[in-house]
Design an enzyme around this catalytic site. Structure first.
Site: not given
Length: 316
Positions: A9, A11, A95, A182
């Site tokens: 990834g 990003g 999330r 989280h």
């Protein structure tokens, strides 16, 4: 053979993680992959040109990958793979809103990692974190200790920073800890938190601690709301890179991470935010810390909430 790490990834999160890993200069090679043609190669070119300035020798390689695992042969021999792939949150999203989309992505990535880097330690950072860590382990078939998630280090860093700002003391003088999931069932541990060696509860009233706990729990959402077109990446990438470094150096560092818990704290069979000793094979052991009764009850409640959601991802 030299040390190799892959970041899946490219990003903001992935590219910043790759930069930090390269600048550590503890790996021979950092591979960065993405499905956007040319982007990882362009980032690698740019990062390599920073080597004379930042004085590191690590080589960065950028590879475009396809939806059916094309290109993943480039990650062969990786000691660590950091999975950042997936959609970031947008304002107003939780999330969990990312679950179905990111589950498909993470499953495909984990299967490709298992095929081409079968001995790697996998660090998952894709959201929703606890569920994606469980899914990556199932999809890869790796031993549970070789798959872990980055969450506790980030939440702990946020909590530490907020305490330091509130008390106007150096960040280095503050020690905090967060466990659990989280997200909504994050468990701050004031009993293990100190300011200049003094218990946090002596340095700050209980109401203010609770306010900072809420601020920590919503730390990611606050960043998302302000950015509007992405999510946090400076602090999260710092945490993920530090975990990868602990694996590469076989350091035995005790870090708050999302790890498989099997008996510790009276909790079994779930990925959960705990402190763990990290080495070349991933999690050497979960480190049980002394918690007060409320903290322990909250951690067990977090485990049950996460367990139900992790069961849901097995078929995704």
């Amino acid at each position: 053979m030299g040390k190799k790490v892959t970041v899946v990834g490219a990003g903001f999160y992935g590219s910043t993680t790759a930069q930090r890993l390269a600048e550590y200069d503890v790996f021979d090679t950092v591979v960065i992959t993405d499905i956007v043609a040319g982007r990882p190669a362009g980032l690698a070119l740019d990062l390599n040109q920073s080597r004379p300035v930042e004085d590191f020798e690590t080589t960065v390689v950028g590879v475009t990958t396809g939806p059916n695992g094309e290109g993943y042969e480039a990650i062969g021999g990786s000691d660590v793979v950091v999975i950042t792939a997936g959609l970031p949150r947008k304002p107003g999203m939780s999330r969990m809103d990312l679950l179905a989309t990111n589950a498909r992505i993470v499953r495909q990535v984990a299967e490709s990692v298992a095929r081409h880097a079968p001995d790697a330690v996998v660090i998952v950072v894709s959201n929703p974190l606890d569920e994606m860590t469980a899914l990556a382990q199932l999809a890869s078939g790796f031993p549970k200790g070789r798959v872990l998630g980055q969450a506790g280090m980030l939440d702990t860093a946020r909590f530490t920073n907020f305490v330091a700002e509130a008390l106007r003391v150096p960040v280095r003088s503050v020690r905090t800890l967060t466990l659990g999931s989280h997200g909504d069932t994050m468990v701050p541990v004031p009993s293990r938190s100190t300011v200049e060696g003094r218990p946090l509860r002596e340095a700050m009233p209980a109401r203010q601690i609770e306010e900072l706990v809420d601020k920590t729990r919503n730390g990611g959402a606050e960043v998302v709301a302000l950015l509007k077109t992405g999510s946090a990446y400076y602090a999260p990438s710092a945490a993920a890179a530090r975990m990868a470094k602990a694996v590469a150096e076989d350091s035995g560092a005790v870090l708050p991470v999302c790890a498989w818990v099997d008996g510790e704290y009276g909790i079994s069979g779930v990925y959960l935010g705990v402190e763990a000793e990290i080495g070349a094979g991933g999690v050497r052991r979960v480190v049980e810390t002394e918690l007060d009764a409320d903290e322990l009850a909250s951690l067990r409640a977090a485990a049950e909430a996460v367990r139900a959601k992790q069961a849901d991802v097995a078929d995704m």
